[in-house]
Enzyme design. Structure first.
Site, PDB file in Angstrom:
ATOM      1  N   THR A   9      10.617  14.892 -36.758  1.00  0.00           N
ATOM      2  CA  THR A   9       9.810  13.925 -37.508  1.00  0.00           C
ATOM      3  C   THR A   9       9.374  14.482 -38.869  1.00  0.00           C
ATOM      4  O   THR A   9       9.371  13.754 -39.864  1.00  0.00           O
ATOM      5  CB  THR A   9       8.551  13.561 -36.696  1.00  0.00           C
ATOM      6  N   GLY A  67       5.552  19.323 -32.744  1.00  0.00           N
ATOM      7  CA  GLY A  67       4.231  19.473 -33.342  1.00  0.00           C
ATOM      8  C   GLY A  67       4.231  20.042 -34.743  1.00  0.00           C
ATOM      9  O   GLY A  67       3.231  19.948 -35.451  1.00  0.00           O
ATOM     10  N   LYS A 102      18.876  20.740 -23.963  1.00  0.00           N
ATOM     11  CA  LYS A 102      17.434  20.873 -24.173  1.00  0.00           C
ATOM     12  C   LYS A 102      16.788  19.950 -23.147  1.00  0.00           C
ATOM     13  O   LYS A 102      16.940  18.725 -23.197  1.00  0.00           O
ATOM     14  CB  LYS A 102      17.039  20.471 -25.582  1.00  0.00           C
TER      15      LYS A 102
END
Lengths: 325, 257
Positions: free
Chosen positions: B206, B184, B95
């Site tokens: 997160t 996001g 990634k």
């Protein structure tokens, strides 16, 4: 046995070894404490913050850490002179205020302070923060002074303390009733699930700022605490990196720690940097310190961030094994 | 989702950073049942040995690992980190993240395209973290990428899909390219919205790691992925400007005044 007194060999004179040694000696064991390093606290303990903050730790630690460390402050206050019981304060810079709300949701036993209350508690922080959380039942200790005091205490109790003494041959340990392994990262060969978590800290001297208690500065990326010590010294720490890299502090860590100091009070810009260091915390996969036993050998390891906080409770578990239920 | 001839077992990708403990990470991974887990090498990379404990823990989770170049700011850093990742995790997946702006952690799309070209030439299967920009997407595909990972919102912000128009346009423009919303996503409702927009997978970290109960949140995201995919397959109704009664009114009894 020496009469009715069990003989115990404790390996490792970091915080867990010293607290265990004192606890066992007080219960009447004949204690020998050996340390392979050149002085007491030659592992992670020397770089600890020394915060005795059971309720703040609940933010990121399982409930058992808080449960088992409630009496920690009393243990330390009963054994070393440098314990301060002024509580701890948690603040966040204005743009990270949501972090303060989150911290409040995850913890208990605190009061929310307004600017006037913050100023009353820490006059040097007057006007700097709109809101703070105050944990009145917490305290802190200067780790280096505390460990040194425990060593003196042990010697006064008649325990044998041998520093710079290589790990004894297993055959020699057989002459003791019990062996307690408190060697932290040095003991990892026998502890496959143990890993190291790197932490970095700095020590600065700043006569212009006075704080009476540790302050945690919240930030979404890295929460930093600033602990006042004697002689206008402040310790700022600590990073948490999943690495066993033993190099000195990195530029990134240093700038994060210095930024936190400066955000707390601009006078830190003129502070003298006295020391920077990096240490490796021993940790089990759940980051909770554990006691386990195999025959006559007891291991206390994985202290992680909780060496000063949890050693008294874990030492009590060791004593429970040695002296029976 | 299929990426580089590999079928992922689930359209959920989960990051391994920021958990309070490795135990909590492992439990969250079990609850999320992700198709891949991402792991960062940058911060733990002082010599290949230093981070081994954590990496072997990650390998032990028994989920395909997608190593990332999080925290890299230049082409060179990203390429070196990718090469190291190939060695550590024995995978040619990477990634690719090249950060260009500190506050919002925006990708440096110029460096991203350059690094993507170098890495695909070296045989890597590159998963580029990019914006919803069509031109950048085109360049990444030309550089050899077969997957795109546009952001929903800045990393760690939890703001959901900031630019649904742009994301819809990107999806429509490259209908056959596997696409993952990366960064996001803060709540399961954001994940559902990503699938409703036509995206093939999501990547979160997160949102799970910093939830009050990460294991519960991991499970909620797994369910959200199923909900979003099934709803899309069911061909949702279109929005209308006027109310249309679901029960016909014709012939309804009326009791006149």
């Amino acid at each position: 046995m020496t009469g009715e007194r069990p003989t115990v060999l404790i390996q490792g004179a970091g915080v867990s070894g010293l607290v265990t040694a004192v606890t066992l000696a007080e219960r009447g064991a004949v204690v020998t404490l050996v340390e392979a390093g050149p002085r007491i606290g030659s592992g992670a303990s020397w770089f600890a913050g020394g915060m005795l903050a059971p309720w703040c730790e609940a933010e990121a630690a399982p409930a058992e850490v808080t449960r088992d460390s409630r009496d920690s402050l009393d243990w330390w206050a009963g054994h070393v002179p440098s314990v301060v019981s002024n509580g701890s304060l948690v603040v966040a810079p204005p743009r990270d205020l949501p972090e303060l709300a989150r911290f409040g949701r995850r913890t208990s036993h605190y009061e929310t302070l307004d600017p006037a209350a913050i100023a009353a508690l820490e006059p040097d922080l007057a006007g700097r923060f709109d809101r703070a959380l105050f944990f009145p039942q917490e305290g802190h200790v200067d780790p280096r002074r505390a460990l040194t005091h425990l060593e003196a205490l042990l010697e006064a109790q008649g325990a044998m303390v041998r520093i710079g003494c290589p790990a004894p041959d297993p055959r020699d340990t057989q002459e003791y009733d019990w062996t307690v392994d408190c060697t932290g990262m040095d003991g990892r060969a026998d502890e496959p699930s143990l890993r190291g978590v790197r932490g970095e800290m700095i020590l600065v001297r700043c006569p212009e700022v006075t704080l009476s208690r540790p302050v945690r500065m919240l930030h979404p990326r890295i929460p930093i605490y600033i602990v006042p010590r004697e002689d206008s010294l402040f310790m700022a720490g600590a990073t948490m990196v999943e690495s066993e890299d033993t190099r000195g502090i990195t530029v990134r860590a240093m700038s994060e720690l210095l930024n936190a100091l400066y955000t707390l009070h601009p006078a830190f810009a003129e502070a003298e940097i006295v020391e920077t260091n990096a240490g490796i915390r021993p940790a089990y996969p759940d980051n909770v310190p554990r006691v386990h036993r195999e025959g006559k050998r007891i291991t206390l390891n994985g202290m992680y961030r909780h060496g000063f906080l949890l050693s008294p409770a874990r030492a009590k578990e060791v004593a429970h094994i040695v002296f029976g239920g | 989702m299929r990426a580089y001839d590999t079928q992922l077992a689930s359209p959920l990708m989960l990051g391994t950073a920021l958990y309070d403990s490795p135990t909590l990470l492992a439990e969250s991974v079990r609850a999320a049942n992700p198709g891949a887990i991402t792991v960062s090498l940058r911060r733990e990379a002082a010599g290949l040995q230093a981070g081994q404990s954590f990496w072997s823990l990650v390998r032990g989770l028994d989920v395909p690992v997608l190593p990332n170049t999080a925290g890299c700011h230049t082409v060179r850093e990203a390429v070196t980190t990718a090469q190291m990742a190939r060695e550590v995790f024995e995978t040619d997946w990477i990634k690719l993240e090249v950060i260009g702006q500190g506050d919002l952690l925006q990708p440096d799309v110029f460096a991203l395209v350059e690094a993507a070209r170098i890495l695909t030439d070296e045989g890597f299967k590159v998963f580029p973290y990019t914006t919803e920009d069509l031109v950048v997407a085109e360049r990444l595909l030309r550089a050899g990428c077969e997957v795109l990972m546009p952001w929903g919102a800045p990393i760690g912000s939890g703001r959901g899909l900031n630019n649904p128009f742009g994301l819809r346009a990107l999806r429509a423009h490259f209908p056959d390219i596997p696409m993952v919303i990366d960064a996001g996503i803060g709540r399961p409702s954001h994940a559902v919205a990503a699938f409703e927009l036509g995206y093939d997978a999501i990547l979160i970290n997160t949102a799970v790691a910093k939830a009050g109960n990460p294991v519960s949140m991991a499970r909620a995201f797994r369910q959200a992925c199923e909900v979003g995919l099934e709803a899309r397959a069911a061909d949702p109704m279109d929005e209308r400007d006027l109310a249309v009664p679901s029960t016909p009114t014709l012939g309804k009894a009326s009791f006149g005044a």
